[in-house]
Design an enzyme around this catalytic site. Structure first.
Site: not given
Ligand code: NAP
Length: 333
Positions: A40-41, A78, A101, A169, A181, A259
C-alpha cells in the site's frame, strides 16, 4: 503418485475493495497459489491488511513489493490509470501480472503493456473473471455448438447508480467513466460470444458535465453477416446486468450476467429448436477459477484462455465506441 507443483507466490498491489473482498481470499483458498506480500502507499494500511488477511509481508509502496524476490506474480488492483505504469514496472522486475479491468485506458496503452510482458517472458492477463463462471461458459458452448442457430442479436447491459462522490470512476484522468468501468463487460462478453470482431460500431453517450466523464452510453456493434449487438452501460440507472442472445432457432438469457459470485445461484434460461423452455443453474466463485487458471498458466500447465490480445481487442472497440459517442453524425428522424 500425485505430482506436487509449487504454489505460485503472489504479491498484491493496492489493497482496495476488489482485492480484499474477492481476489486475495480466492488466492488464499486455492490449492495453487498463496499471497506472500501486499503493498500500500500507506504503511499503516499495508500492515493492517496484512494482519487482517494473514499475509506474511507488508510493503510500503508498490516498488518495494516489485523488488521482493519471493513474489512471482502480481495482482494489480489499482485505479485504472495506474494499470499501465505498474504493469510495465512489474514486467521490468520479472513478475507475471494479473491486472484488473480495464487492462488499460485504451488499446494503444494495452499493446505497449503486452509487448513489455512478452519481451520479459512474463504472462499478462486481464482479470475478466466473468468469463470463468460456468454459466457463461455454458452459454458460450450453446452458442458455439449451434443450439440457438445462427446468432442474429445479442444484448448486454451493466448499469448501476454511482453514488460515491470521491472515486476514481468519476475522474477522467484516472480512467473514469461508465464505458471503461462497466461497458467493458458488455463489450468483452459480446465479442467473446459472437466469436469474432465487429466490423463497425455506433454509439450515443451522455457526458456527466461536473465530472468530465461519460455517465451513460448505448452502443451498436455490427458483427457482419446479419449479427448485431446492443451494449448499454450507465452510472445513473438502477442496478441491472443481463446478456440476451437471439439466434435463428433459439434464445438465451443470463440475468446478473457479470458479477454472480460464490453461492449466488446463477440461472441460464434458454430455448432451442425444439421449443422447450429450459433453466440451468450454476454456482461458482469465478475469481477462484480465474486465479487457479492463471496459476496453471504460470506453471506451464495451461495456456491462457483469455490473453492480453483479447483485452486489447475489447479496448479497441471501447475506443471506437467512445469516438462514436462524441460525434454528432446521427441521422435526424
Ligand atoms: N473484477 C472485478 O470484479 C472488479 C470489481 C471492482 C473493481 N475492479 C477494478 O479493480 C481496480 C480497483 O478497484 P477497487 O474498486 O478495488 O478500488 P478501490 O477500492 O478504490 O482500491 C484501489 C486501491 O488502489 C490504491 N491506489 C493507488 N493510487 C490511488 C489513487 N490515486 N486513488 C485511489 N486509490 C489509489 C489504493 O491502495 P493504497 O492507497 O492502499 O495503496 C486503493 O486501495 C479498478 O481497476 C477496477 O476497475 C474490478
Amino acid at each position: 503418485l500425485a505430482q506436487t507443483v509449487e504454489r505460485v507466490r503472489w504479491g498484491v498491489l493496492g489493497p482496495g475493495t476488489v482485492a480484499t473482498r474477492a481476489v486475495i481470499p480466492a488466492i488464499q483458498a486455492s490449492a495453487t497459489g498463496r499471497v506472500v506480500a501486499v503493498a500500500s502507499r500507506d504503511p499503516a494500511r499495508a500492515a493492517a491488511v496484512a494482519a487482517a488477511l494473514a499475509i506474511p509481508r507488508a510493503h510500503t509502496g508498490y516498488a518495494a513489493l516489485l523488488a521482493d524476490p519471493e513474489v512471482e506474480a502480481v495482482y494489480l488492483a489499482l485505479p485504472n490509470h495506474l494499470h499501465r505504469p505498474w504493469t510495465l514496472a512489474a514486467a521490468h522486475a520479472g513478475k507475471h501480472v494479473l491486472c484488473e479491468k480495464p487492462l488499460a485506458l485504451n488499446a494503444a496503452e494495452a499493446s505497449e503493456m503486452a509487448a513489455a510482458c512478452r519481451a520479459a517472458g512474463r504472462l499478462l492477463m486481464e482479470a475478466a473473471m466473468y468469463r470463468f463462471h460456468p454459466r457463461l461458459l455454458r452459454l458460450k458452448e450453446l452458442v458455439a455448438g449451434g443450439a440457438l442457430g445462427a446468432i442474429r442479436l445479442i444484448h448486454a447491459a451493466f448499469t448501476f447508480p454511482l453514488t460515491a462522490r470521491d472515486n476514481y470512476r468519476l475522474r477522467p484522468e484516472m480512467g473514469g467513466g461508465a464505458l471503461l468501468d462497466v461497458g467493458l463487460y458488455s463489450v468483452g462478453a459480446t465479442r467473446w460470444l459472437a466469436g469474432r470482431e465487429p466490423v463497425a460500431v455506433q454509439a450515443v453517450a451522455e457526458a456527466w458535465a461536473p465530472h468530465g466523464i461519460d455517465r451513460q452510453l448505448a452502443g451498436l456493434l455490427d458483427f457482419g453477416e446479419g449479427c448485431f449487438a446492443t451494449v448499454q452501460c450507465s452510472f445513473g440507472a438502477a442496478e441491472h446486468q443481463v446478456i440476451e442472445i437471439i439466434g435463428t432457432v433459439g434464445v438465451a438469457r443470463a440475468p446478473r450476467a457479470f458479477t454472480a459470485w460464490r453461492e449466488e445461484p446463477a440461472p441460464l434460461y434458454w430455448r432451442g429448436a425444439d421449443g422447450e423452455e429450459r433453466t440451468e443453474t450454476f454456482e461458482a466463485d469465478p475469481y477462484a477459477l480465474m486465479v487457479t487458471h492463471f496459476d496453471g498458466c504460470v506453471r506451464g500447465q495451461a495456456n491462457p484462455l483469455h490473453d492480453a490480445q483479447d483485452a486489447i481487442a475489447t479496448l479497441a472497440i471501447l475506443d471506437a465506441l467512445a469516438r462514436a459517442g462524441q460525434t454528432a453524425d446521427a441521422q435526424k428522424p
